[in-house]
Design an enzyme around this catalytic site. Sequence first.
Site, PDB file in Angstrom:
ATOM      1  CE  LYS A 167      -4.323   1.468   2.070  1.00 35.23           C
ATOM      2  NZ  LYS A 167      -5.526   1.030   2.748  1.00 35.23           N
ATOM      3  CD  GLU A 227     -19.963  -1.844   7.245  1.00 40.05           C
ATOM      4  OE1 GLU A 227     -20.162  -2.857   6.529  1.00 40.05           O
ATOM      5  OE2 GLU A 227     -19.004  -1.073   7.048  1.00 40.05           O
ATOM      6  NE  ARG A 278     -23.057  -3.082   2.027  1.00 38.80           N
ATOM      7  CZ  ARG A 278     -21.822  -3.220   1.574  1.00 38.80           C
ATOM      8  NH1 ARG A 278     -20.886  -3.721   2.348  1.00 38.80           N
ATOM      9  NH2 ARG A 278     -21.518  -2.861   0.354  1.00 38.80           N
TER      10      ARG A 278
HETATM   11  N1  HTL Z   1     -17.524  -0.147   5.046  1.00 39.97           N
HETATM   12  C1  HTL Z   1     -18.017  -0.342   3.810  1.00 39.97           C
HETATM   13  C2  HTL Z   1     -19.203  -1.225   3.601  1.00 39.97           C
HETATM   14  N2  HTL Z   1     -17.446   0.241   2.754  1.00 39.97           N
HETATM   15  C3  HTL Z   1     -16.377   1.036   2.919  1.00 39.97           C
HETATM   16  N3  HTL Z   1     -15.880   1.602   1.825  1.00 39.97           N
HETATM   17  C4  HTL Z   1     -15.836   1.255   4.200  1.00 39.97           C
HETATM   18  C5  HTL Z   1     -16.458   0.648   5.239  1.00 39.97           C
HETATM   19  C6  HTL Z   1     -14.677   2.198   4.444  1.00 39.97           C
HETATM   20  N4  HTL Z   1     -13.480   1.837   3.686  1.00 39.97           N
HETATM   21  C7  HTL Z   1     -13.035   2.500   2.550  1.00 39.97           C
HETATM   22  S1  HTL Z   1     -11.649   1.785   1.947  1.00 39.97           S
HETATM   23  C8  HTL Z   1     -11.605   0.630   3.188  1.00 39.97           C
HETATM   24  C9  HTL Z   1     -12.673   0.800   4.063  1.00 39.97           C
HETATM   25  C10 HTL Z   1     -12.894  -0.012   5.267  1.00 39.97           C
HETATM   26  C11 HTL Z   1     -10.499  -0.388   3.265  1.00 39.97           C
HETATM   27  C12 HTL Z   1     -10.534  -1.308   2.123  1.00 39.97           C
HETATM   28  O1  HTL Z   1      -9.468  -2.197   2.240  1.00 39.97           O
HETATM   29  P1  HTL Z   1      -8.982  -3.014   0.984  1.00 39.97           P
HETATM   30  O2  HTL Z   1      -8.294  -1.925   0.048  1.00 39.97           O
HETATM   31  O3  HTL Z   1      -7.988  -4.005   1.435  1.00 39.97           O
HETATM   32  O4  HTL Z   1     -10.152  -3.525   0.244  1.00 39.97           O
HETATM   33  P2  HTL Z   1      -6.955  -1.069   0.314  1.00 39.97           P
HETATM   34  O5  HTL Z   1      -7.389   0.293   0.757  1.00 39.97           O
HETATM   35  O6  HTL Z   1      -6.281  -1.003  -1.005  1.00 39.97           O
HETATM   36  O7  HTL Z   1      -6.116  -1.766   1.321  1.00 39.97           O
HETATM   37  C13 HTL Z   1     -13.594   3.660   1.913  1.00 39.97           C
HETATM   38  O8  HTL Z   1     -14.610   4.169   2.317  1.00 39.97           O
HETATM   39  C14 HTL Z   1     -12.923   4.264   0.745  1.00 39.97           C
END
Ligand code: HTL
Length: 619
Positions: free
Chosen positions: A276, A361, A389
């Site tokens: 990342k 959630e 959700r």
């Molecule tokens: N809960 C839900 C249902 N959707 C989102 N988008 C979140 C919380 C908040 N959120 C993000 S990005 C992210 C979260 C928890 C992490 C995603 O991790 P992943 O990707 O491993 O999939 P990475 O960032 O490349 O490590 C946003 O709101 C943008």
Amino acid sequence: MLEKIRGPEDLKRLSEEELIELVGELRSEIIRVVSQTGGHLASSLGAVELVVALHRVFSSPRDKILFDVGHQAYAHKLLTGRRERFETLRQYGGIAGFTKVSESEHDAITVGHASTSLASALGYALARDAQGEDYKIVAVIGDGALTGGMALAALNKIGELQKDMLIVLNDNEMSISPNVGALNRYFRTLQVQSWFQDAEARGKRVLERISPRLYEFADRAKEATRLLFAPENPFHAWRIRYLGPVDGHNLKELIYLLDHIKDLKGPTILHVVTKKGYGYKLAEKDPVKWHGVGPFPLDPDAAPQKGKGYSWSLAFGDALIELAEEDPRIFAITPAMREGSGLSEYAERFPERYVDVGIAEEVAVTTGAGLALGGMKPVVAIYSTFLQRAVDQVIHDVALENLDVIFAIDRAGVVGADGPTHHGVFDISILRAIPNLKILAPKDAAELRAMLKAALSVGGPVAIRYPRGKTAPVERGTWPAIEWGRWEVVKEGSEVAILAFGATLGYALAAAGDDPRVMVVNARFIKPLDEAMLAELAGRGMKILTVEDHQLAGGFGSAVLEALERMGKKAEVKRLGYPDRFMPQGTQAQLHALAGIDAAGIRSALAELGVVRLGTKSA
Ligand code: HTL
């Protein structure tokens, strides 16, 4: 190089060296623009090679590339005809921070919430096959997003139906915070195993030469370690072909692999390991901080500006720490939003009374229900938009038995640059319909503390909603009293009462100025309303103006109208809030102005109610 790319088909003409050069240019452009606009820098930087490789091998828009969450897709935007508009990223009227179907034919899904890509991919596959078409489907999903129930449930069905698709698991070991969950642990063992195999291949050649017996021993040890490190691959149990892990920053290898597997039948998971923030030292070092950033100086020694001041989230986290010091039954739950919800310090102080359930959630809310049944006092810290959700869990698992679960609803109201996927403007309408649930909205940090404390003793589920942004800090130990169920008259007036709460109360006061005809009420109890005060206002013949940072449909203003009807009281009521359409992205102030819930909008509404201030033009 980047300037010459009008669409992804242009990538097919580039040499390997040119592609590598392009990767560098994409990174520089992402860093340059995000330093001005803010955005999801670390996630997008980590996925640049992956995006280039996918567009090199597949043919979008014919082939469908689905990005889960859509926050890692900045390189995709730059390669698909949006380079010139990229500077408008996340701005009012500009391009979105996530993929968006209405923005480009190359964006296969509109997204912003996590864990949806696999179900969407399944839908695409069913549509493709039903129509006898033969395009390819690729879902790119992070290890964080794969903690979500929707993703796991979709995998279950994808494995059963054996639809042709490629799932690229972009594993950077991070959600926003370090990733959680048993599957996450398993991915670590796969990485260790892959390292071992590399080392083994190197060592094997040497050993064979030195001593065949030693080699034989090592070969047996290899079997033992494989068993130790890699239990049966769970994807195989799902009947999904698993390949990997592979280095997600090795462009050549990625292209080679994708080229070879793109025609495979049935579902395949390609496990890609990325870092990342890759390519920007500060982000690589602290990916949590650089997950989502505001504008920042390009000076490599400077840190991102998170906006000065005291956030509502910290106000909540600090209050919870103090309450947890006193009450050993308090237990905080987050669905993957430790930092955003202001719980970092709490999590360190009370690790045994804290759980991050992942981007799940539904699990967060029902775990809260279980904790309450088990005798604890759970506080579910959740953003308004993500609580959507878990509506059934609030109804079925918490409210039905009137369980003592507190919902600390952060980011309530429009959130700004993240836009319509993330605005928290539906919670009141949704929650208001649920029996037993009480809904509160503080005007400042002190009132948030008072509400939190009161909620912990009142019994049954309580939701406290507060906006994204800053509030005045308060001293430790500040616990003002709050009269349960009572609104607060903040300014007296004779003709019209503005009923406002949370973010809109300041606007109401500014609009009222010192006009003796305008009363301003802090309508902090949204459910149940302060019906006694409402009846009294109506009885006095006051006009009523409701103002909410929320949809009009079913919101606070609707609750006021319903209450007047129920009580048989008549009053002239005007409601301000968001109309029946999705609010766009923009700053919070821009959006408040757009909907007319800011001071100017309230002044206009007062004028419509006949309260025209002398000496001013509009009101
Ligand atoms: N809960 C839900 C249902 N959707 C989102 N988008 C979140 C919380 C908040 N959120 C993000 S990005 C992210 C979260 C928890 C992490 C995603 O991790 P992943 O990707 O491993 O999939 P990475 O960032 O490349 O490590 C946003 O709101 C943008």
